[in-house]
Motif scaffolding. Structure first.
Motif, mmCIF file in Angstrom:
data_model
loop_
_atom_site.group_PDB
_atom_site.id
_atom_site.type_symbol
_atom_site.label_atom_id
_atom_site.label_comp_id
_atom_site.label_asym_id
_atom_site.label_seq_id
_atom_site.Cartn_x
_atom_site.Cartn_y
_atom_site.Cartn_z
ATOM 1 N N ALA A 1 0.891 -1.070 -0.195
ATOM 2 C CA ALA A 1 -0.033 -0.025 0.014
ATOM 3 C C ALA A 1 0.818 1.203 -0.089
ATOM 4 N N GLY A 2 2.009 1.149 0.857
ATOM 5 C CA GLY A 2 2.813 2.399 0.878
ATOM 6 C C GLY A 2 3.615 2.614 -0.591
ATOM 7 N N MET A 3 3.743 1.489 -1.364
ATOM 8 C CA MET A 3 4.517 1.643 -2.584
ATOM 9 C C MET A 3 3.386 2.191 -3.709
ATOM 10 N N MET A 4 2.088 1.752 -3.456
ATOM 11 C CA MET A 4 1.217 2.369 -4.397
ATOM 12 C C MET A 4 0.938 3.642 -4.272
ATOM 13 N N ARG A 5 0.869 4.085 -2.803
ATOM 14 C CA ARG A 5 0.759 5.628 -2.610
ATOM 15 C C ARG A 5 1.817 6.414 -3.193
ATOM 16 N N ALA A 6 3.103 5.775 -3.190
ATOM 17 C CA ALA A 6 4.115 6.368 -3.636
ATOM 18 C C ALA A 6 4.064 6.618 -5.041
ATOM 19 N N VAL A 7 3.735 5.799 -5.965
ATOM 20 C CA VAL A 7 3.502 5.760 -7.332
ATOM 21 C C VAL A 7 2.034 6.587 -7.655
ATOM 22 N N PHE A 8 1.218 6.510 -6.996
ATOM 23 C CA PHE A 8 -0.136 6.933 -7.540
ATOM 24 C C PHE A 8 -0.567 8.483 -6.590
ATOM 25 N N GLY A 9 -0.075 8.599 -5.592
ATOM 26 C CA GLY A 9 -0.446 9.512 -4.883
ATOM 27 C C GLY A 9 -1.862 9.780 -4.598
ATOM 28 N N ASP B 1 -4.447 9.375 -6.604
ATOM 29 C CA ASP B 1 -5.018 8.434 -7.093
ATOM 30 C C ASP B 1 -5.200 7.072 -6.429
ATOM 31 N N TYR B 2 -4.256 6.726 -5.586
ATOM 32 C CA TYR B 2 -4.717 5.655 -4.909
ATOM 33 C C TYR B 2 -5.704 5.489 -3.813
ATOM 34 N N ARG B 3 -6.789 4.552 -3.928
ATOM 35 C CA ARG B 3 -7.805 4.674 -3.242
ATOM 36 C C ARG B 3 -7.473 3.359 -2.213
ATOM 37 N N SER B 4 -7.384 3.807 -1.120
ATOM 38 C CA SER B 4 -7.025 2.643 0.082
ATOM 39 C C SER B 4 -8.208 1.995 0.296
ATOM 40 N N ASP B 5 -9.587 2.342 -0.120
ATOM 41 C CA ASP B 5 -10.923 1.609 0.511
ATOM 42 C C ASP B 5 -10.755 0.371 -0.408
ATOM 43 N N SER B 6 -10.499 0.445 -1.921
ATOM 44 C CA SER B 6 -10.505 -0.644 -2.747
ATOM 45 C C SER B 6 -9.131 -1.224 -3.109
ATOM 46 N N ASP B 7 -8.243 -0.597 -2.459
ATOM 47 C CA ASP B 7 -6.854 -0.866 -2.527
ATOM 48 C C ASP B 7 -6.268 -1.381 -3.942
ATOM 49 N N ASP B 8 -6.602 0.164 -4.806
ATOM 50 C CA ASP B 8 -6.299 0.262 -6.063
ATOM 51 C C ASP B 8 -6.127 1.666 -6.319
ATOM 52 N N ALA B 9 -5.663 1.812 -7.602
ATOM 53 C CA ALA B 9 -5.696 3.184 -8.056
ATOM 54 C C ALA B 9 -6.617 3.525 -9.359
ATOM 55 N N SER C 1 -7.543 6.136 -19.010
ATOM 56 C CA SER C 1 -7.715 5.898 -17.577
ATOM 57 C C SER C 1 -7.832 4.223 -17.254
ATOM 58 N N TYR C 2 -7.225 4.071 -16.117
ATOM 59 C CA TYR C 2 -7.057 2.563 -15.974
ATOM 60 C C TYR C 2 -7.365 2.453 -14.347
ATOM 61 N N VAL C 3 -7.724 1.217 -13.853
ATOM 62 C CA VAL C 3 -7.814 0.895 -12.665
ATOM 63 C C VAL C 3 -6.734 -0.091 -12.346
ATOM 64 N N ALA D 1 2.297 -4.214 -11.231
ATOM 65 C CA ALA D 1 0.996 -3.896 -10.952
ATOM 66 C C ALA D 1 0.189 -4.401 -12.296
ATOM 67 N N ASN D 2 -1.086 -4.609 -12.116
ATOM 68 C CA ASN D 2 -2.047 -4.951 -13.522
ATOM 69 C C ASN D 2 -2.880 -3.662 -13.398
ATOM 70 N N ALA D 3 -2.970 -3.242 -14.839
ATOM 71 C CA ALA D 3 -4.026 -2.173 -15.115
ATOM 72 C C ALA D 3 -5.070 -2.882 -15.993
ATOM 73 N N GLU D 4 -6.367 -2.366 -16.126
ATOM 74 C CA GLU D 4 -7.350 -2.641 -16.893
ATOM 75 C C GLU D 4 -8.076 -1.512 -16.922
ATOM 76 N N THR D 5 -8.640 -1.235 -18.150
ATOM 77 C CA THR D 5 -9.324 0.072 -18.580
ATOM 78 C C THR D 5 -10.569 0.182 -17.577
ATOM 79 N N ALA D 6 -10.868 1.773 -17.211
ATOM 80 C CA ALA D 6 -11.815 2.069 -16.495
ATOM 81 C C ALA D 6 -12.787 2.476 -17.260
ATOM 82 N N ASN D 7 -14.080 2.458 -16.726
ATOM 83 C CA ASN D 7 -15.266 3.294 -17.315
ATOM 84 C C ASN D 7 -15.331 4.803 -16.611
ATOM 85 N N THR D 8 -16.713 5.236 -17.027
ATOM 86 C CA THR D 8 -16.675 6.695 -16.370
ATOM 87 C C THR D 8 -17.030 6.739 -15.090
#
Length: 324
Positions: free
Chosen positions: A75-83, A85-93, A108-110, A128-135
């Motif tokens: 989680a600390g690494m994700m916060r460093a990478v995405f600031g 944009d990181y969502r702690s509740d869903s553990d993604d960005a 835009s990606y999750v 990390a894994n990225a997949e296309t995000a919707n609106t």
């Protein structure tokens, strides 16, 4: 009677050993894990998989990566990478990343952390894994959608052990693998002396057919180099194996690395295959809905792949996995 069920049993027994055995060995899973800072950077943790099933749509984290300490560090690494944009509740960005086709436009990606490794000098690598995000900000991957590979190189920030990181290098959407928006199973491997790498077991199932392949990457010094994206490891057509299907099969390869026979800097990749196919016996007439007699053929075999300066190539034996 549906022919698929007995055939699946026969072929599963071929893969797992004698059916009279009361127990079967559990598959060896990824142990690329919470590595102590004193461990060698090139330690191998994915020696082989033995009759492992195809990767699931969402590969679970390994036991080591699922500890509270590992999750907190990630989680600390994700916060460093995405600031922000990181969502702690869903553990993604929810983040804008480079278009995988031209790497110029931003889409835009999750993004979700898959695995990380600590290096002896205190730095770290996050996959990390990225997949296309919707609106709405959620992933909208279809069954045929690949996961996108992202690799981030990080260095410790602040006091040692306080969990703070800074990003040294970002490699966004550098490869598309897997299905349902997921890369597959990520393994940290040793490709040779001082040559850490990634082996990603990825695949697809559609219309009753399944194929699983192994993608190899060399990783280090702020770069990732693709060495092979599609070495066949597993396939079957169990979902399409009806009495009318001429040939039904299932074959699985267990893989490992060994010192290069030719003395090269990169280890050889060895794969042992177990499986069988069954074809309808020629000239046989059966009644409707009756299972036709079939002739079984072993698909057991062995293959050796060696690095030729650009990638891994088959140099010995045969890959017996049928294409789909």
């Amino acid at each position: 009677m549906n022919y698929r069920n007995p055939l699946a049993l026969i072929l599963a027994c071929t893969l797992l050993g004698a059916c009279s055995d009361k127990t079967a060995s559990a598959p060896v899973t990824d142990t690329a894990a919470d590595v102590a800072a004193s461990a060698p950077a090139a330690a191998d943790d994915s020696a082989s998989t033995d009759a492992a099933p195809p990767p699931s749509a969402t590969a679970p984290k390994t036991e080591e990566m699922n500890t509270p300490q590992a999750r907190e560090r990630e989680a600390g690494m994700m916060r460093a990478v995405f600031g922000k944009d990181y969502r702690s509740d869903s553990d993604d960005a929810l983040a804008d990343l480079s278009d995988p086709d031209n790497h110029i436009d931003k889409l835009s990606y999750v993004v979700s952390a898959v695995s990380h490794r600590l290096l002896p000098d205190g730095r770290a690598i996050l996959v990390a894994n990225a997949e296309t995000a919707n609106t709405e900000g959620t992933a909208e991957s279809a069954h045929a959608s690949s996961g996108l590979l992202n690799v981030f190189f990080l260095a410790p920030k602040g006091q040692p052990g306080d969990g703070q990181w800074k990003v040294e290098k970002r490699l966004e959407n550098i490869a598309a693998l897997g299905s349902s928006g997921q890369l597959g199973e990520v393994h940290w491997v040793t490709l040779g002396a001082n040559k850490p790498g990634l082996a990603i077991r990825h695949g697809y199932t559609g219309q009753g057919y399944t194929i699983t392949q192994l993608a190899l990457f060399e990783i280090g010094d702020g770069k990732v180099t693709a060495l092979d994206g599609g070495i066949d490891l597993y396939s079957d057509n169990m979902g399409a194996c009806t009495p009318e299907m001429d040939e039904c099969w299932m074959v699985e390869g267990s893989w490992r690395f060994a010192p290069a026979r030719a003395g090269g800097a990169y280890d050889d990749l060895l794969i042992d295959f177990k499986g069988a196919s069954e074809k309808i016996k020629p000239g046989v007439t059966v009644k409707p809905d009756q299972d036709p007699p079939r002739v079984a053929t072993s698909l057991n075999g062995h293959a050796r792949y060696a690095f030729d300066g650009k990638g891994y190539k088959l140099v010995e034996g045969k890959n017996t996995v049928p294409g789909v």
